[in-house]
Design an enzyme around this catalytic site. Structure first.
Site, short mmCIF file in Angstrom:
data_model
loop_
_atom_site.label_atom_id
_atom_site.label_comp_id
_atom_site.label_asym_id
_atom_site.label_seq_id
_atom_site.Cartn_x
_atom_site.Cartn_y
_atom_site.Cartn_z
N GLY A 127 -12.42 -51.72 48.47
CA GLY A 127 -11.21 -50.92 48.63
C GLY A 127 -9.95 -51.72 48.34
N THR A 129 -7.43 -50.50 45.31
CA THR A 129 -6.39 -49.68 44.66
C THR A 129 -5.80 -48.64 45.61
OG1 THR A 129 -7.61 -49.96 42.61
CG2 THR A 129 -5.94 -48.25 42.62
N THR A 135 -2.47 -51.52 39.08
CA THR A 135 -2.38 -52.77 38.35
C THR A 135 -1.72 -53.87 39.18
OG1 THR A 135 -2.22 -51.48 36.33
CG2 THR A 135 -1.43 -53.74 36.22
N GLU A 249 -16.77 -59.35 38.94
CA GLU A 249 -16.76 -57.93 38.61
C GLU A 249 -16.52 -57.73 37.11
OE1 GLU A 249 -13.29 -55.85 40.13
OE2 GLU A 249 -14.43 -53.99 40.36
C1 LIG Z 1 -13.45 -43.89 38.03
C2 LIG Z 1 -12.66 -45.00 38.66
C3 LIG Z 1 -13.28 -45.82 39.60
C4 LIG Z 1 -12.55 -46.83 40.23
N1 LIG Z 1 -13.13 -47.56 41.24
C5 LIG Z 1 -12.37 -48.40 41.99
C6 LIG Z 1 -12.91 -49.02 43.17
O1 LIG Z 1 -14.08 -48.85 43.52
N2 LIG Z 1 -12.08 -49.81 43.91
C7 LIG Z 1 -10.78 -50.00 43.58
O2 LIG Z 1 -10.09 -50.73 44.31
N3 LIG Z 1 -10.23 -49.44 42.46
C8 LIG Z 1 -11.01 -48.63 41.66
N4 LIG Z 1 -10.46 -48.02 40.55
C9 LIG Z 1 -9.04 -48.24 40.23
C10 LIG Z 1 -8.78 -49.03 38.97
O3 LIG Z 1 -9.04 -50.39 39.21
C11 LIG Z 1 -7.34 -48.74 38.54
O4 LIG Z 1 -7.30 -47.40 38.04
C12 LIG Z 1 -6.83 -49.70 37.53
O5 LIG Z 1 -6.67 -50.97 38.11
C13 LIG Z 1 -5.49 -49.27 36.93
O6 LIG Z 1 -4.58 -48.95 37.95
P1 LIG Z 1 -3.77 -47.54 37.91
O7 LIG Z 1 -4.77 -46.47 37.68
O8 LIG Z 1 -2.93 -47.44 39.11
O9 LIG Z 1 -2.87 -47.67 36.63
P2 LIG Z 1 -1.34 -48.15 36.59
O10 LIG Z 1 -1.20 -49.45 37.29
O11 LIG Z 1 -0.47 -47.03 37.04
O12 LIG Z 1 -1.14 -48.36 35.03
C14 LIG Z 1 -1.07 -47.23 34.12
C15 LIG Z 1 -1.08 -47.75 32.68
O13 LIG Z 1 0.09 -48.54 32.46
C16 LIG Z 1 -0.28 -49.80 31.93
N5 LIG Z 1 0.67 -50.82 32.44
C17 LIG Z 1 1.10 -50.97 33.71
N6 LIG Z 1 1.96 -52.00 33.79
C18 LIG Z 1 2.06 -52.54 32.54
C19 LIG Z 1 2.76 -53.62 31.97
N7 LIG Z 1 3.57 -54.38 32.72
N8 LIG Z 1 2.62 -53.87 30.66
C20 LIG Z 1 1.82 -53.10 29.89
N9 LIG Z 1 1.10 -52.05 30.37
C21 LIG Z 1 1.22 -51.77 31.67
C22 LIG Z 1 -1.68 -50.07 32.42
O14 LIG Z 1 -2.33 -50.94 31.53
C23 LIG Z 1 -2.29 -48.66 32.42
O15 LIG Z 1 -2.84 -48.37 31.14
C24 LIG Z 1 -11.19 -47.05 39.87
C25 LIG Z 1 -10.60 -46.23 38.90
C26 LIG Z 1 -11.31 -45.21 38.31
C27 LIG Z 1 -10.61 -44.34 37.31
#
Ligand SMILES: Cc1cc2nc3c(=O)[nH]c(=O)nc-3n(C[C@H](O)[C@H](O)[C@H](O)COP(=O)(O)OP(=O)(O)OC[C@H]3O[C@@H](n4cnc5c(N)ncnc54)[C@H](O)[C@@H]3O)c2cc1C
Length: 391
Positions: A127, A129, A135, A249
């Site tokens: 846990g 995100t 990110t 991971e």
């Molecule tokens: C099906 C699924 C399963 C998952 N399982 C887990 C889990 O078990 N545990 C857990 O903790 N998390 C989990 N995640 C979360 C996953 O790790 C995050 O979705 C991922 O880290 C991206 O974060 P975000 O979705 O908030 O995207 P955001 O951080 O909102 O980013 C959105 C987009 O903007 C881009 N971006 C952001 N900042 C910058 C920058 N400075 N420069 C260039 N590009 C940028 C990113 O590359 C991305 O493409 C899961 C996600 C999914 C969809």
């Protein structure tokens, strides 16, 4: 004297690979398709993997596992994916376990790891995100306040996969607000949450339906009490504690991408040899065979990078850049192979019964999670190439 260099990274652990292939043959396409349709967890598959000992290959023998290195876990996951299955239902056990193994107290390890190895306990949930912190992990706000010999946890997590199918969760939360910590990456801590006690007693789990069958959820914490004895490592050092787990991971998920790429290449090659159009196999056309060949080249290059990163990890060497690069090239190789395979199959690629559209959806995730391609490029630019930071 010539150094014995293995020709292919997939020649590691041949017995494990063979045994995983045999097990996966019991769970063919129709099994995964039915689960995908209903978004159901592959309980029987995970049970079979656990009983065969494949989910505990990385747990030391002293705790009942096989005590093998990361490449063994990579071999297991790659073969699952190559067979057309999906390791997402259970792969987390391999890397979350590492956080407990490396940073847990002797008592915590003794209480937890043998039961995880035997399958008595499932440690499938990680846990990290939150809705406003994906990110940028340092922005998490789920907070654990100390109250005597308990922490009181409040906050929200999003995309926490397998939470409904896990007995334990490795949870990252703040124990010092970000603006009061010495550095943004400090003041976070890791708690081992017993999901069986927590559900309904301060923890609510809500499933999130996604484009792939991933058992992912949203978690709500309202005054959840977690014993201080469940703190893993040092309070405030949680981010550092999970970093190793994150490298593992990335490497393991990169191995899943290699398995996916091989699945697509196998399927596309077979179809291109068979499918007759204009009275000859479509694979006779270079416009059809070159993308398949390119997918193979990209997959092979990525597989070597994955093996290299796994080797560094096993040797205890720093491998942040390599783990990230392996995940980037492997996820791009699997995505290229997925698109190529769909195109090679023409209309049939869209038919559910071929499993290609399902695998296509599944492999797309890996360019976003567990870390997106952009963030890897940013890491390489600033940490490897010493370019100025953009954020
Ligand atoms: C099906 C699924 C399963 C998952 N399982 C887990 C889990 O078990 N545990 C857990 O903790 N998390 C989990 N995640 C979360 C996953 O790790 C995050 O979705 C991922 O880290 C991206 O974060 P975000 O979705 O908030 O995207 P955001 O951080 O909102 O980013 C959105 C987009 O903007 C881009 N971006 C952001 N900042 C910058 C920058 N400075 N420069 C260039 N590009 C940028 C990113 O590359 C991305 O493409 C899961 C996600 C999914 C969809």
């Amino acid at each position: 004297m010539r150094c014995p260099v293995p020709r292919e990274p997939d020649q590691t652990y041949p017995e494990i690979r063979e045994a995983v292939r045999k097990l996966c043959a019991r769970f063919p396409g129709p099994y995964w398709r039915a689960l995908d349709r209903e978004r159901t967890y592959p309980t029987e598959f995970v049970q079979a993997l656990t009983e065969a000992g494949f989910l505990s290959v990385l747990i030391p023998e002293a705790y009942g596992g096989s005590g093998l290195g990361l490449a063994a876990g990579a071999a297991v996951l790659e073969e699952i994916h190559r067979s057309g299955g999906h390791g997402g239902a259970c792969h987390a056990q391999m890397y979350t376990m590492g956080v407990v193994l490396r940073h847990g107290s002797p008592a915590q390890k003794q209480a937890c790891l043998p039961k995880v190895a035997s399958g008595e306990l499932r440690l499938q949930a990680f846990g990290v995100t939150e809705p406003d912190a994906g990110t940028d992990t340092t922005r998490i706000t789920t907070f654990a306040r100390r109250d005597g010999d308990h922490y009181i946890v409040n906050g929200k997590k999003l995309w926490i996969s397998r939470a409904e199918h896990s007995d334990l969760m490795v949870l990252l939360c703040r124990t010092t607000p970000r603006d009061q910590a010495a550095k943004p990456s400090e003041g976070m801590s890791v708690l081992l949450v017993d999901m069986r006690e927590a559900m309904g007693n301060g923890l609510t789990v809500r499933p999130v339906r996604t484009m792939l069958n991933h058992a992912t959820t949203e978690l709500f914490f309202e005054d959840l009490r977690v014993p201080v004895a469940n703190l893993i490592g040092r309070e405030g050092d949680g981010f550092r504690h999970i970093l190793d787990g994150m490298n593992a991971e990335r490497i393991l998920i990169a191995a899943e991408c290699i398995g996916d790429a091989k699945f697509f290449i196998d399927r596309a090659s077979a179809y291109a040899r068979d499918r007759q159009v204009f009275g000859r196999p479509i694979g006779e056309n270079q416009a059809v065979q070159f993308p398949i060949a390119r997918a193979h080249v990209q997959m092979t290059a990525a597989a070597h990078m994955v093996a290299h990163a796994a080797g560094l990890f096993e040797a205890g060497e720093p491998c942040g850049a390599e783990a990230n690069m392996a995940k980037l090239v492997a996820s791009e190789a699997s995505w290229f192979a997925a698109d190529m395979c769909l195109q090679t199959h023409g209309g049939f690629g869209f038919a559910e019964e071929y499993d290609i559209e399902r695998k296509f959806r599944e492999t797309r995730l890996y360019q976003v999670a567990p870390i997106s391609t952009n963030l890897i490029l940013s890491h390489v630019a600033t940490h490897v190439l010493d370019l100025p930071k953009s954020f």
